[in-house]
Design an enzyme around this catalytic site. Sequence first.
Site, mmCIF file in Angstrom:
data_model
loop_
_atom_site.group_PDB
_atom_site.id
_atom_site.type_symbol
_atom_site.label_atom_id
_atom_site.label_comp_id
_atom_site.label_asym_id
_atom_site.label_seq_id
_atom_site.Cartn_x
_atom_site.Cartn_y
_atom_site.Cartn_z
ATOM 1 N N LYS A 175 -4.419 12.901 -2.975
ATOM 2 C CA LYS A 175 -4.326 11.166 -3.332
ATOM 3 C C LYS A 175 -4.522 9.827 -3.188
ATOM 4 O O LYS A 175 -4.885 9.092 -3.257
ATOM 5 C CB LYS A 175 -2.733 10.705 -4.140
ATOM 6 C CG LYS A 175 -2.198 9.675 -4.636
ATOM 7 C CD LYS A 175 -2.756 9.785 -5.780
ATOM 8 C CE LYS A 175 -2.322 8.929 -6.388
ATOM 9 N NZ LYS A 175 -2.860 8.049 -7.624
ATOM 10 N N LYS A 244 -1.971 -0.763 0.088
ATOM 11 C CA LYS A 244 -0.867 -0.171 0.440
ATOM 12 C C LYS A 244 -1.701 1.528 0.265
ATOM 13 O O LYS A 244 -1.474 1.687 1.999
ATOM 14 C CB LYS A 244 0.975 0.011 -0.103
ATOM 15 C CG LYS A 244 1.898 1.111 0.584
ATOM 16 C CD LYS A 244 2.017 2.084 0.268
ATOM 17 C CE LYS A 244 2.282 2.497 -1.508
ATOM 18 N NZ LYS A 244 2.046 3.609 -2.273
#
Length: 307
Positions: A175, A244
């Site tokens: 991911k 992030k």
Amino acid sequence: MTDKPTIGFIGVGLMGHGMARNILQAGYPLHIKGNRNRTPVDDLVGQGAVEAESPKAMAKACDIIHICLSNSPQVEEVMRGPDGILAGMKDGLIVVDATTADPTSTLALAAELAEKGGHMVDAPLGRTPKEAEDGTLDAMVGAEDAIFEKVKPLLDCWAGNINHVGPTGNGHKMKLLMNFISMGYASLYTEAVVLGAKVGITPQQVNQVIGSSRLSNGFFETFMRYAVGRDRDAHKFSIANASKDLRYVNAMAADAGVVNVMAAAARHYFAHVDAIGQGGDYVPMLSDHVARLNGIDMAEEVEKGKT
């Protein structure tokens, strides 16, 4: 009564609401835990879900728990807190973490879960809240083979494209690679439309020429729906979350000893917008911020391109 396992779901926000709703509609008993926004919680309770008072209580009642939060510290809190999953879990509990998380944290939590007889599956998501509601998300899954087979029917409720990419931790690693590519695209398209505007090429012309060429792709189309079409909801993924994810990508590269010039460069754009307090803006809005850094207003450039 049902012979289906009882499912828990922590984090019923933009992505989690649709996922949880599809699990509920597939006939699974569902316990949910939301945050401050009552709307998705009340909606799911109205459809038959049970609201859990804590992750600990959920762990006592459920066979499989989904987590869909924003970052690893939040996941660690619901796992390790005094009212967390580890405090209430029973032997054999499976935790499916759909958060885009730090793989180092994931592997540490997996070890703690295994010590108590549980199993960790990392199954982060691709696509948008629309696909979450439609049950057609992408999922990249890290899990032992036997555990993957156990959770696969559940994943089928909310995912249309499921890839088992290896053991626990590999889902989150994959991911991060995916989000590095997508945020790299966002940075590249941002620079292209801003540079184009500075040298006399309108955003519409960039969209037309690139969009009709082999360089087009689904992310380009979504990005341009905002950059040119000014559709604020074209891609509802916050710059804060993107920032992030790029931090996690760069940390993964550092741990692996890999030179990562592109990911490091992309991180600075998103970190800048987050640092000035605009992290709640969505990813395609990066183009507005970089335009301002270069002395132009992208909305005005779009209007000019209409004449």
